[in-house]
Design a protein around this motif. Structure first.
Motif, PDB file in Angstrom:
ATOM      1  N   LEU A  66      -9.157 -19.436  36.896  1.00  0.00           N
ATOM      2  CA  LEU A  66     -10.559 -18.607  36.525  1.00  0.00           C
ATOM      3  C   LEU A  66     -10.204 -17.443  36.515  1.00  0.00           C
ATOM      4  N   THR A  67     -11.191 -16.454  35.648  1.00  0.00           N
ATOM      5  CA  THR A  67     -11.011 -15.292  35.527  1.00  0.00           C
ATOM      6  C   THR A  67     -11.527 -14.660  36.881  1.00  0.00           C
ATOM      7  N   PRO A  68     -11.204 -13.241  37.295  1.00  0.00           N
ATOM      8  CA  PRO A  68     -11.942 -12.558  38.308  1.00  0.00           C
ATOM      9  C   PRO A  68     -13.037 -12.507  38.409  1.00  0.00           C
ATOM     10  N   GLY A  69     -13.732 -12.400  37.172  1.00  0.00           N
ATOM     11  CA  GLY A  69     -15.135 -12.366  36.918  1.00  0.00           C
ATOM     12  C   GLY A  69     -15.845 -13.503  37.514  1.00  0.00           C
ATOM     13  N   ALA A  70     -15.302 -14.813  36.968  1.00  0.00           N
ATOM     14  CA  ALA A  70     -15.968 -15.965  37.432  1.00  0.00           C
ATOM     15  C   ALA A  70     -15.734 -16.278  38.914  1.00  0.00           C
ATOM     16  N   LEU A  71     -14.580 -15.926  39.421  1.00  0.00           N
ATOM     17  CA  LEU A  71     -14.323 -16.038  40.895  1.00  0.00           C
ATOM     18  C   LEU A  71     -15.331 -15.236  41.768  1.00  0.00           C
ATOM     19  N   GLY A  72     -15.537 -13.820  41.354  1.00  0.00           N
ATOM     20  CA  GLY A  72     -16.559 -13.157  42.054  1.00  0.00           C
ATOM     21  C   GLY A  72     -18.021 -13.892  41.889  1.00  0.00           C
ATOM     22  N   ALA A  73     -18.247 -14.270  40.599  1.00  0.00           N
ATOM     23  CA  ALA A  73     -19.572 -14.834  40.682  1.00  0.00           C
ATOM     24  C   ALA A  73     -19.584 -16.269  41.653  1.00  0.00           C
TER      25      ALA A  73
END
Length: 287
Positions: free
Chosen positions: A122-129
């Protein structure tokens, strides 16, 4: 993060290819010319690399081909088989060669793990979400647990207060009942005593000779309720209404009625008044 899975797979692939080529050259070099043995080794490694490269290309495009995967595993098993056969036929260091015979299969397994990692990355943005959602869920669960604990403590405190209040009321009732019981016992003893009976007789005999009244205890317990007024009972008359009614009945005949006749007709008409009030009204009307 990608290097954590791809670097071990690349290293294992390189080691297994070198071992496969070396074993093929040493094993077949005694039976055929070494260039032939080298071509066989390079062919095995080349087929292994070709299928691996094609699998990686399909994976980069988000695709998958089972036939290519099967061919790649066949080359890997072939390389492992060559290493196992060489280890079994080697006269020296057979155990060492057999210990490294699993490297081609291990390399294929590492590339499989790397492919699974790529499909689930997953992208860092998805992981952050996701981390934010998980943290929010943990916060809500913690708040809910704290609220439940607070409500439980409040309910426990309320029940404790109610229980203590009930215990105090019970103690007061017990003390009151005990005091009433002692007072009742004292009254019963006083009533049944011989001295009390003689004292009452001495007091009442001069007033009513031959009569000895009995001193009854006061009622302590359930009492009979006062009967309610019947629906047809007439309400009490005021003095003005009673005077007007008496005057009307008195002058209903000529000559005017006497008090006895007026009282009889007053009762017969269904009116209610005491004898004292009726006679007082007669006197006011006659005066």
């Amino acid at each position: 993060m990608k290097a954590k899975t791809v670097l071990p797979a690349v290293a294992m692939t390189a080691v297994s290819m070198v071992l496969t080529l070396a074993v093929v050259v040493m094993w077949l070099g005694t039976a055929v010319p070494w260039p032939v043995a080298l071509v066989v080794g390079v062919g095995i490694d080349g087929g292994w690399l070709a299928t691996l490269a094609y699998e990686r290309r399909l994976a980069a495009q988000g695709d998958h081909n089972r036939a290519v995967t099967a061919v790649g595993w066949c080359f890997g098993l072939l390389a492992a088989g060559v290493l196992v056969a060489h280890a079994l036929t080697a006269k020296e260091s057979a155990g060492a060669w057999l210990a490294v015979a699993w490297l081609p299969v291990a390399a294929k397994a590492l590339w499989l793990v790397h492919g699974l990692w790529e499909r689930t990355a997953l992208t860092p943005g998805a992981l952050g979400a996701i981390r934010g959602i998980q943290q929010e869920a943990r916060d809500e669960a913690a708040v809910a647990r704290a609220r439940l604990r607070a409500e439980a403590v409040t309910e426990e405190t309320r029940l404790t207060a109610v229980t203590q209040a009930g215990a105090r009321v019970a103690r007061v009732q017990a003390k009151t009942a005990q005091a009433l019981s002692r007072a009742w016992s004292t009254l019963e003893t006083a009533r049944d005593g011989e001295d009390t009976a003689r004292a009452l007789t001495c007091v009442t005999t001069p007033v009513t000779p031959g009569v000895t009244p009995r001193w009854d205890l006061p009622v302590w317990g359930p009492t009979e309720p006062v009967p309610a007024l019947t629906p047809g009972a007439a309400p009490a008359l005021s003095d003005e209404a009673l005077d007007a009614l008496v005057d009307q009945i008195r002058h209903s005949e000529v000559p005017t009625l006497s008090y006895r006749e007026l009282a009889a007709r007053f009762r017969a008409a269904g009116h209610s008044a005491s004898e004292v009030r009726l006679r007082a009204a007669w006197k006011r009307v006659v005066a």
